[in-house]
Write a protein that holds these residues in place. Structure first.
Motif, short mmCIF file in Angstrom:
data_model
loop_
_atom_site.label_atom_id
_atom_site.label_comp_id
_atom_site.label_asym_id
_atom_site.label_seq_id
_atom_site.Cartn_x
_atom_site.Cartn_y
_atom_site.Cartn_z
N GLY A 136 40.37 31.92 9.80
CA GLY A 136 41.17 30.74 10.11
C GLY A 136 42.05 30.31 8.96
O GLY A 136 41.93 30.78 7.83
N VAL A 193 41.06 20.45 8.96
CA VAL A 193 40.49 21.29 9.99
C VAL A 193 40.83 22.74 9.65
O VAL A 193 41.79 23.01 8.93
N LEU A 229 41.84 26.17 11.61
CA LEU A 229 42.26 26.63 12.94
C LEU A 229 42.33 28.16 12.98
O LEU A 229 42.69 28.79 11.99
N VAL A 276 43.45 16.03 15.68
CA VAL A 276 42.08 16.56 15.64
C VAL A 276 41.13 15.43 16.02
O VAL A 276 41.15 14.35 15.42
N PHE A 329 36.05 18.69 15.89
CA PHE A 329 37.22 19.49 15.48
C PHE A 329 38.01 20.05 16.65
O PHE A 329 38.70 21.07 16.51
N THR A 365 41.12 20.35 18.59
CA THR A 365 42.47 20.15 18.09
C THR A 365 43.47 20.28 19.23
O THR A 365 43.40 21.20 20.05
N GLY A 390 38.68 24.00 16.65
CA GLY A 390 38.74 24.10 15.20
C GLY A 390 37.37 24.30 14.58
O GLY A 390 36.34 24.18 15.25
#
Length: 352
Positions: free
Chosen positions: A32, A75, A77, A98, A102, A104, A117
């Motif tokens: 991520g 966060v 992603l 968010v 988490f 999103t 997230g």
């Protein structure tokens, strides 16, 4: 966390940091991109443990509002989806929010996307580097030096030291060297640096340097380079590019690779050279080439044609000097217009 941001600025930042994402990572969080939002701007971070890239998007730049922050936060992603979806959004503005756990939400024009997230607290902390040794190099020069040496690194991962480029700095002279045991490429340049700043035997992955080249803009951007014990940091505008340094073991410089594309070169009495290759399946090719100047004894030598072609692709000069000291001694190639580049190719021993 809630903000609105210009899509083009966000997309450019994502494209830069995504170069540090590995598709083979065994650590899920590293698949991520970490997004940190404050009232000063947005910071994006990506890492594969060997390299880490971080970029900052300020709230304002040149009197233009880029980011409007309603609620700061962080966060992580999923990079693969995040990279692809942002550049395809329909509007020039992107809203990111968010919520709990988490979750999103991305909104742009009539598009509304939900992403899962990850907890940013699980994301590794970037290395801390003391900026005791900092040099500044013109970005165009740095890209040229990488281009003219990184091609000669080894692709054999069993000897990782040879998959990198060796850096040395002494009295303002920066030198890059790469080798895969069969060939060698070298490039030097004088840079504006404190003469007291020096380092030796710093090896940086060729793959890393090629990714770095893609990030450096073409407008003579200056790159700050910070060298520490086991990390090197490149600062390019608003981008920070961290790379792990290999520990050098000179024994690895004699590792082996087995691919061959043999071509034979023979000097002729009429002042030309004959280049030939043959194959039991395809036949034989022979080419006569004129030379501007020839000195020394007659010679027959065999070498890997790919290695020679790799050199010719990066030499920015119409004429080259090719030197030999014997049929089984290294072939030396240098541009005739300057002395800052040197390339070396080892010949092959053949039956005829």
């Amino acid at each position: 966390m809630k903000l609105s941001i210009l899509k083009n600025e966000l997309n450019e930042a994502i494209q830069n940091v995504s170069k540090a994402i590995s598709s083979r990572t065994t650590i899920p969080i590293l698949s991520g991109i970490k997004v940190d939002v404050t009232f000063q701007g947005v910071t994006l971070t990506a890492s594969d443990t060997d390299i880490s890239i971080q970029t900052f998007i300020p709230v304002e730049d040149d009197r233009q509002t880029i980011v409007q922050v309603e609620r700061p936060g962080s966060v992580v992603l999923p990079a693969k989806f995040f990279v692809e979806i942002i550049k395809k959004l329909p509007s020039q503005d992107v809203e990111i929010e968010v919520k709990e756990h988490f979750q999103t939400f991305l909104r742009s024009g009539t598009t509304d996307i939900q992403m899962v997230g990850l907890d940013p607290e699980e994301y590794p902390v970037l290395p801390s580097i003391e900026e005791n040794q900092v040099i500044t190099v013109n970005g165009d020069l740095l890209k040229t030096m990488i281009k003219q040496t990184a091609f000669a690194i080894s692709s054999n991962e069993t000897t990782p030291i040879l998959t990198g480029v060796l850096w040395n700095l002494s009295e303002g002279n920066l030198k890059f060297v790469s080798t895969d045991r069969h060939r060698l490429a070298s490039r030097t340049a004088d840079i504006q640096a404190d003469p007291d700043i020096r380092f030796t035997n710093v090896v940086i992955s060729g793959k890393t340097l090629n990714e770095l080249s893609k990030i450096i803009p073409d407008q003579n951007t200056m790159v700050d380079i910070v060298v520490a014990d086991n990390q090197v940091l490149f600062k390019i505008d608003r981008v920070l590019f961290y790379s792990r340094i290999y520990a050098i073991d000179r024994a690895y410089l004699l590792s082996r690779e087995d691919k061959t594309n043999i071509v034979r070169l023979q000097t002729k009495e009429d002042g030309t050279i004959e280049i030939s290759s043959s194959s039991s399946e395809l036949g034989r090719v022979t080419e006569q080439l004129d030379v501007k100047e020839f000195n020394g004894d007659p010679l027959r030598i065999a070498f890997n044609s790919k290695y020679m072609l790799d050199v010719l692709k990066v030499v920015e000069c119409e004429n080259i000097f090719i030197g030999f000291t014997g049929a089984m001694s290294p072939i030396i190639i240098k541009p005739t217009e300057h002395v800052s580049s040197l390339h070396l190719i080892l010949p092959y021993r053949t039956t005829n």
